[in-house]
Design an enzyme around this catalytic site. Structure first.
Site, PDB file in Angstrom:
ATOM      1  N   GLY A   1      25.919  -9.042   0.832  1.00  0.00           N
ATOM      2  CA  GLY A   1      27.095  -9.874   1.004  1.00  0.00           C
ATOM      3  C   GLY A   1      27.681  -9.778   2.407  1.00  0.00           C
ATOM      4  O   GLY A   1      28.701 -10.409   2.700  1.00  0.00           O
TER       5      GLY A   1
ATOM      6  N   ASP B   1       0.823  -1.215   0.000  1.00  0.00           N
ATOM      7  CA  ASP B   1       0.000   0.000   0.000  1.00  0.00           C
ATOM      8  C   ASP B   1       0.857   1.265   0.000  1.00  0.00           C
ATOM      9  O   ASP B   1       0.885   2.017  -0.958  1.00  0.00           O
ATOM     10  CB  ASP B   1      -0.901   0.011   1.242  1.00  0.00           C
ATOM     11  CG  ASP B   1      -2.100  -0.905   1.080  1.00  0.00           C
ATOM     12  OD1 ASP B   1      -2.404  -1.282  -0.063  1.00  0.00           O
ATOM     13  OD2 ASP B   1      -2.728  -1.234   2.089  1.00  0.00           O
TER      14      ASP B   1
HETATM   15  N1  COA Z   1     -19.621   8.881  -5.113  1.00  0.00           N
HETATM   16  C1  COA Z   1     -20.229   7.810  -5.636  1.00  0.00           C
HETATM   17  N2  COA Z   1     -19.654   6.600  -5.741  1.00  0.00           N
HETATM   18  C2  COA Z   1     -18.410   6.479  -5.281  1.00  0.00           C
HETATM   19  C3  COA Z   1     -17.686   7.562  -4.734  1.00  0.00           C
HETATM   20  C4  COA Z   1     -18.344   8.813  -4.658  1.00  0.00           C
HETATM   21  N3  COA Z   1     -17.753   9.870  -4.142  1.00  0.00           N
HETATM   22  N4  COA Z   1     -16.470   7.130  -4.370  1.00  0.00           N
HETATM   23  C5  COA Z   1     -16.423   5.841  -4.674  1.00  0.00           C
HETATM   24  N5  COA Z   1     -17.578   5.442  -5.236  1.00  0.00           N
HETATM   25  C6  COA Z   1     -17.922   4.126  -5.712  1.00  0.00           C
HETATM   26  C7  COA Z   1     -17.135   3.723  -6.933  1.00  0.00           C
HETATM   27  O1  COA Z   1     -17.667   4.292  -8.075  1.00  0.00           O
HETATM   28  C8  COA Z   1     -17.290   2.228  -6.877  1.00  0.00           C
HETATM   29  O2  COA Z   1     -18.587   1.872  -7.323  1.00  0.00           O
HETATM   30  P1  COA Z   1     -18.895   0.740  -8.462  1.00  0.00           P
HETATM   31  O3  COA Z   1     -18.267  -0.508  -7.973  1.00  0.00           O
HETATM   32  O4  COA Z   1     -20.380   0.675  -8.488  1.00  0.00           O
HETATM   33  O5  COA Z   1     -18.307   1.180  -9.719  1.00  0.00           O
HETATM   34  C9  COA Z   1     -17.220   1.999  -5.379  1.00  0.00           C
HETATM   35  O6  COA Z   1     -17.577   3.194  -4.733  1.00  0.00           O
HETATM   36  C10 COA Z   1     -15.794   1.740  -4.878  1.00  0.00           C
HETATM   37  O7  COA Z   1     -15.484   0.600  -5.301  1.00  0.00           O
HETATM   38  P2  COA Z   1     -14.214  -0.259  -4.949  1.00  0.00           P
HETATM   39  O8  COA Z   1     -12.976   0.420  -5.308  1.00  0.00           O
HETATM   40  O9  COA Z   1     -14.529  -1.556  -5.638  1.00  0.00           O
HETATM   41  O10 COA Z   1     -14.262  -0.434  -3.369  1.00  0.00           O
HETATM   42  P3  COA Z   1     -14.103  -1.762  -2.531  1.00  0.00           P
HETATM   43  O11 COA Z   1     -14.195  -1.322  -1.113  1.00  0.00           O
HETATM   44  O12 COA Z   1     -15.021  -2.844  -2.932  1.00  0.00           O
HETATM   45  O13 COA Z   1     -12.614  -2.269  -2.860  1.00  0.00           O
HETATM   46  C11 COA Z   1     -10.216  -2.084  -2.928  1.00  0.00           C
HETATM   47  C12 COA Z   1     -11.506  -1.698  -2.207  1.00  0.00           C
HETATM   48  C13 COA Z   1      -9.084  -1.366  -2.234  1.00  0.00           C
HETATM   49  C14 COA Z   1     -10.022  -3.600  -2.826  1.00  0.00           C
HETATM   50  C15 COA Z   1     -10.295  -1.658  -4.414  1.00  0.00           C
HETATM   51  O14 COA Z   1     -10.635  -0.296  -4.462  1.00  0.00           O
HETATM   52  C16 COA Z   1      -9.022  -1.896  -5.187  1.00  0.00           C
HETATM   53  O15 COA Z   1      -8.697  -3.017  -5.555  1.00  0.00           O
HETATM   54  N6  COA Z   1      -8.287  -0.810  -5.456  1.00  0.00           N
HETATM   55  C17 COA Z   1      -7.078  -0.846  -6.264  1.00  0.00           C
HETATM   56  C18 COA Z   1      -5.922  -1.404  -5.521  1.00  0.00           C
HETATM   57  C19 COA Z   1      -5.656  -0.666  -4.240  1.00  0.00           C
HETATM   58  O16 COA Z   1      -5.417   0.516  -4.208  1.00  0.00           O
HETATM   59  N7  COA Z   1      -5.623  -1.450  -3.162  1.00  0.00           N
HETATM   60  C20 COA Z   1      -5.076  -1.009  -1.914  1.00  0.00           C
HETATM   61  C21 COA Z   1      -5.951  -0.248  -1.098  1.00  0.00           C
HETATM   62  S1  COA Z   1      -5.000   0.314   0.255  1.00  0.00           S
END
Ligand code: COA
Length: 424
Positions: free
Chosen positions: A247, A167
């Site tokens: 090393g 991260d």
């Molecule tokens: N208004 C409306 N919708 C919003 C928003 C806002 N201000 N901010 C976020 N969202 C929505 C997004 O559009 C998305 O919706 P959708 O799935 O319908 O398109 C959702 O919120 C966020 O989705 P997501 O990123 O899938 O969240 P998650 O909690 O399921 O997954 C992670 C979290 C971290 C696993 C994922 O974001 C990810 O794999 N990120 C990339 C890798 C990463 O950075 N990982 C490390 C995190 S420390």
């Protein structure tokens, strides 16, 4: 003037990787505008809360020096405001799951058309390939980036590290990509995409293990303990416990008090250059000339025996006493510091490495300051924003919306239930 003053960052990040990156940019002086979902915000505000209904330390420690606007980007008015921000800002940083940004209409093509100078910076779990659509968190990245298979002890299961190399590590990589793209923009006048995959970021930090993989094809890894123990190698880099990666052989050794204190240990490196003083201090002066110990190469099969002898000496000292003696002899070493010791360390407070910050709801807390020091760009660590604290200010001052327009935006539900609109 601070290094990134005048740069506007549209911070559409959450959890840890993206926020780490934008926090660094904020510390360098950029105006970081964090877009958060109304009523909810970044999920970490509520995660691991230590005080009920108060932003968690997880959130506060990753979001200093930023402003927060709440915006529902799935609301028609909300996405309209988002596009205004896209046109106004220099960089959009995001780390949502693959495809999430595009589902809101924020594709690279559309962004580039709306604002050709904009840099779009993304963190994803994987780069292009079989896993490109997967969601990824820290420990997954450590596993697929080669860290887990090479961390821990040979006879035990793969191990993830406490350091957030997936991260925070990828956030750091992304920040470098962003400032590089900003520099290139000064020549080209154009933005570009900056992509960092967590798997790649972790592997970059595990570069030495891919080195060892290739060395292994030519013979055993002689600095690994198992070599001296006569245990053969398989076809991939094994876990090497606390053996030094380079090393110069090193180990974690017990110090006085180890029976009751889990951190009464010191990391000791038997560097070739200081072999003679090491022999003197541990009481083995004959090892300076003995054919089994005199040269680094000769010592490799005897490392267990050598470190057992060194440990007999370190066990007679506290880790700080051992450090003091060894430091004077220029032996590279370091005590195993607990988080408690780090939190209380006066010199880390003085240097700004550990900083005390005041927060209106939680009171005083400790955080880690900017580890990158610029002599001409000073950092003052400021508390993280409350959810939507700057919504009206950003709509008015950054985007130039009138009081009437701001009321309409508020009535649309795009910025959340109750939003204060300042009178003009
Ligand atoms: N208004 C409306 N919708 C919003 C928003 C806002 N201000 N901010 C976020 N969202 C929505 C997004 O559009 C998305 O919706 P959708 O799935 O319908 O398109 C959702 O919120 C966020 O989705 P997501 O990123 O899938 O969240 P998650 O909690 O399921 O997954 C992670 C979290 C971290 C696993 C994922 O974001 C990810 O794999 N990120 C990339 C890798 C990463 O950075 N990982 C490390 C995190 S420390």
């Amino acid at each position: 003037m601070n290094a990134l003053e005048g740069v506007k960052i549209l911070d559409f990040t959450h959890v840890q990787s993206g926020p780490t990156c934008t926090q660094l940019l904020a510390w360098f002086g950029a105006d970081v505008i964090k877009v958060e979902r109304p009523g909810v915000g970044d999920a970490t505000r509520q995660q691991l809360q230590d005080i009920p209904d108060v932003d968690s330390l997880y959130f506060t420690m990753l979001n200093h020096n930023k402003r927060s606007i709440t915006l529902d980007t799935k609301n028609p008015k909300g996405i309209e405001v988002m596009w205004r921000l896209v046109k106004e800002c220099d960089v959009l940083v995001e780390n949502f799951a693959p495809g999430a940004l595009a589902r809101m209409g924020l594709t690279w093509e559309a962004i580039h058309q709306a604002n050709p100078r904009m840099i779009l910076a993304s963190v994803k779990g994987f780069g292009p390939g079989a896993y490109e659509n997967c969601k990824v968190y820290e420990n997954v990245a450590q596993c697929v980036g080669g860290a887990a298979s090479t961390t821990g002890f040979r006879t035990d299961i793969p191990m993830v590290s406490g350091a957030q190399i997936g991260d925070s590590g990828t956030g750091l990589h992304l920040a470098l990509g962003i400032v590089t793209a900003l520099y290139q923009r000064t020549h080209s006048g154009l933005g570009q995409k900056v992509d960092c995959a967590m798997q790649d970021g972790v592997l970059n930090l595990c570069r030495v293990k891919l080195r060892d993989q290739q060395r292994l094809e030519r013979g055993p890894l002689e600095e690994y303990s198992q070599y001296g123990e006569g245990i053969g190698f398989g076809d991939s880099v094994p876990r090497a416990g606390n053996d030094s990666g380079g090393g110069q052989p090193g180990r974690i050794l017990k110090c006085k008090g180890w029976e009751t204190d889990p951190n009464a240990y010191i990391y000791f490196i038997a560097q070739g250059a200081v072999w003679e003083p090491i022999c003197n201090v541990i009481g083995e002066p004959t090892w300076k000339t003995h054919p089994d110990y005199a040269t680094p190469k000769a010592r490799l099969p005897h490392l267990n025996e050598i470190f057992t002898r060194v440990e007999a000496w370190t066990m007679s000292k506290t880790k700080f006493e051992a450090m003091e003696t060894l430091n004077a002899l220029h032996v590279p070493c370091g005590p195993i510091l607990s988080m408690k010791e780090i939190a209380e360390d006066k010199s880390l407070r003085k240097s700004g490495t550990v900083v005390e910050v005041d927060h209106p709801e939680r009171g005083k807390y400790l955080t880690v300051g900017n580890p990158i020091r610029l002599s001409a760009s000073q950092v003052e660590v400021k508390r993280s924003p409350l959810l939507g604290e700057h919504t009206d200010e950003i709509l008015r001052d950054v985007l130039g919306y009138s009081e009437n327009d701001r009321l309409k935006i508020s009535e649309s539900g795009a910025i959340g239930a109750v939003q204060r609109i300042a009178a003009e």
